[in-house]
Design an enzyme around this catalytic site. Structure first.
Site, short mmCIF file in Angstrom:
data_model
loop_
_atom_site.label_atom_id
_atom_site.label_comp_id
_atom_site.label_asym_id
_atom_site.label_seq_id
_atom_site.Cartn_x
_atom_site.Cartn_y
_atom_site.Cartn_z
N ASN A 104 64.97 31.08 35.63
CA ASN A 104 64.13 31.99 34.82
C ASN A 104 64.66 32.27 33.58
OD1 ASN A 104 62.01 34.06 34.08
ND2 ASN A 104 61.58 34.24 36.21
N HIS A 126 49.00 31.54 47.75
CA HIS A 126 47.76 32.29 47.14
C HIS A 126 46.62 31.21 47.00
CE1 HIS A 126 50.90 35.23 45.22
NE2 HIS A 126 50.64 35.58 46.67
N ASN A 163 51.53 29.46 42.91
CA ASN A 163 50.43 29.00 41.97
C ASN A 163 49.27 28.33 42.64
OD1 ASN A 163 52.48 29.70 40.17
ND2 ASN A 163 53.11 27.70 39.94
N VAL A 164 48.14 28.55 41.99
CA VAL A 164 46.92 28.18 42.56
C VAL A 164 46.53 26.54 41.69
CG1 VAL A 164 46.29 30.40 43.21
CG2 VAL A 164 45.60 29.65 40.87
N TYR A 222 37.76 32.00 36.46
CA TYR A 222 38.42 31.06 37.37
C TYR A 222 37.78 29.60 37.02
CZ TYR A 222 40.88 34.34 40.02
OH TYR A 222 41.80 35.18 40.42
N GLY A 266 60.68 30.55 38.22
CA GLY A 266 59.49 30.81 37.46
C GLY A 266 58.63 32.09 37.84
N1 APR Z 1 60.35 28.47 33.07
C1 APR Z 1 60.65 29.13 33.97
N2 APR Z 1 60.16 30.64 34.24
C2 APR Z 1 59.33 30.78 33.27
C3 APR Z 1 58.91 30.26 32.14
C4 APR Z 1 59.74 28.68 32.12
N3 APR Z 1 59.17 27.71 31.18
N4 APR Z 1 58.15 30.48 31.37
C5 APR Z 1 58.05 31.99 31.94
N5 APR Z 1 58.81 31.98 33.30
C6 APR Z 1 58.78 33.31 33.86
C7 APR Z 1 58.73 34.37 33.45
O1 APR Z 1 59.74 34.93 32.68
C8 APR Z 1 58.05 35.23 34.38
O2 APR Z 1 59.19 35.88 35.35
O3 APR Z 1 57.93 33.09 34.89
C9 APR Z 1 57.54 34.18 35.29
C10 APR Z 1 55.87 34.34 35.39
O4 APR Z 1 55.74 35.70 36.16
P1 APR Z 1 54.31 36.03 36.55
O5 APR Z 1 53.31 35.66 35.33
O6 APR Z 1 54.31 37.58 36.81
O7 APR Z 1 53.77 35.05 37.76
P2 APR Z 1 54.26 35.02 39.33
O8 APR Z 1 55.63 35.53 39.54
O9 APR Z 1 53.88 33.74 39.87
O10 APR Z 1 53.03 35.97 39.80
C11 APR Z 1 52.96 36.19 41.13
O11 APR Z 1 50.94 37.39 41.00
O12 APR Z 1 49.23 37.69 39.52
C12 APR Z 1 49.61 37.31 40.81
O13 APR Z 1 48.70 35.84 42.45
C13 APR Z 1 49.12 35.89 41.18
O14 APR Z 1 50.61 34.15 42.05
C14 APR Z 1 50.53 35.07 41.24
C15 APR Z 1 51.53 36.18 41.49
#
Ligand code: APR
Length: 292
Positions: free
Chosen positions: A256, A121, A104-105, A69, A230
């Site tokens: 996305n 989160h 997001n953190v 972290y 995203g």
């Molecule tokens: N613009 C928009 N979306 C994007 C981009 C971009 N430039 N690049 C990637 N993505 C999309 C990916 O296609 C994916 O669907 O962002 C998403 C990221 O997904 P995750 O990594 O799963 O993130 P998130 O949905 O925020 O995860 C949720 O999971 O692990 C836990 O606590 C953590 O807050 C997080 C939660």
């Protein structure tokens, strides 16, 4: 993303008065912050974030989890908001009842011009005691000394093929600045009770902060447009926020590059990166607007 889709999403945004913007890791991807499901780099590439982000992982190896972290926090500190963050701020400036809800953190929404997003989160910047929950100061970002850090004496993960030799701890773009070492790092002790300090984030298996969850559900229930940006929409209960809005009749617009489980409930799917799509969406809603 096609012209008609962008025009339709722009029309929905221009008609909205109480929009919710719901963001995930993809929002910050173009700022250089890896998404949760991206492959990791450097010392961390052998670890699955989903296995590090748990209470059990912290109990088993506090230095491994704290060090990870801290590496993420330093990476975010070096990152800058991207045009997508600024476009979200432009929406909130134009529509003062906008609620930004983030998974997001990082602090890129704040630095991009949204002062108080609802944080589902937690934050990389709010460490607290793992036992008594007393807030703890952020560690200094300066290296404690020029000496290489003591090797961590825990189990296998950090030795072997990637010893930390102090020569080039971060590699690439990260290596130009003086930094604390990248790798396992003992967490500070709580000033009150001496227990290890932990990151102020929500780990897998933990409850979301109830005030933030209540605020998010209330905003999603009362919104007239939900813009989801995203997120893979795989992690619950956060992923239910867009579903709440859709169930109550608000149109959902998704940004996305790839399909997600939310595609089916979306009025419009704008396929593309947030840093390009969101400024284009602001300009589509309000031609001539400063998109951030
Ligand atoms: N613009 C928009 N979306 C994007 C981009 C971009 N430039 N690049 C990637 N993505 C999309 C990916 O296609 C994916 O669907 O962002 C998403 C990221 O997904 P995750 O990594 O799963 O993130 P998130 O949905 O925020 O995860 C949720 O999971 O692990 C836990 O606590 C953590 O807050 C997080 C939660």
């Amino acid at each position: 993303m096609t012209g008609p889709e962008l025009a339709e999403a722009g029309r929905l945004l221009a008609a909205a008065r109480r929009p919710v913007v719901f963001t995930g890791a993809g929002m910050s991807a173009e700022s250089g912050v890896p998404t949760f499901r991206d492959a990791q780099t450097g010392l961390w590439q052998r670890y699955d974030p989903q296995e590090l982000a748990t209470p059990a992982a912290f109990r088993a190896d506090p230095a491994l989890v704290w060090g990870w972290y801290e590496a993420r926090r330093r990476g975010v500190r070096r990152a800058e908001p991207n045009p997508g963050h600024r476009a979200v701020a432009a929406i909130a400036a134009r529509l003062p009842d906008t609620v930004v809800i983030t998974q997001n953190v990082d602090d890129l929404h704040e630095r991009g011009g949204v002062p108080a997003p609802v944080r589902l989160h937690g934050s990389l910047f709010a460490p607290r005691c793992s036992a008594c929950a007393r807030p703890a100061p952020l560690p200094s970002d300066l290296p404690p000394s020029a000496d290489p850090p003591e090797p961590h004496d825990g189990a296998e993960p950090h030795g072997g093929a990637e010893p930390h030799d102090g020569a080039e701890p971060h590699g690439g773009a990260e290596s130009h600045a003086p930094e604390a070492h990248d790798g396992p790092l003992d967490p500070p002790a709580c000033a009150d009770c001496g227990a290890p300090v932990r990151p102020g984030v929500v780990w897998f298996g933990e409850a979301l902060p109830s005030a933030a969850l209540d605020a998010a559900v209330e905003a999603a229930s009362g919104c007239d447009l939900l813009l989801t940006v995203g997120t893979s929409a795989l992690v619950h209960p956060a992923a239910e926020i867009p579903l709440v809005a859709a169930r109550l009749g608000a149109p959902v617009v998704q940004v996305n590059p790839v399909p997600t489980p939310l595609d089916a409930i979306c009025a419009v799917n704008l396929r593309g990166p947030a840093g390009e799509v969101l400024p284009a969406l602001v300009r589509a809603a309000w031609p001539g607007a400063d998109a951030g």
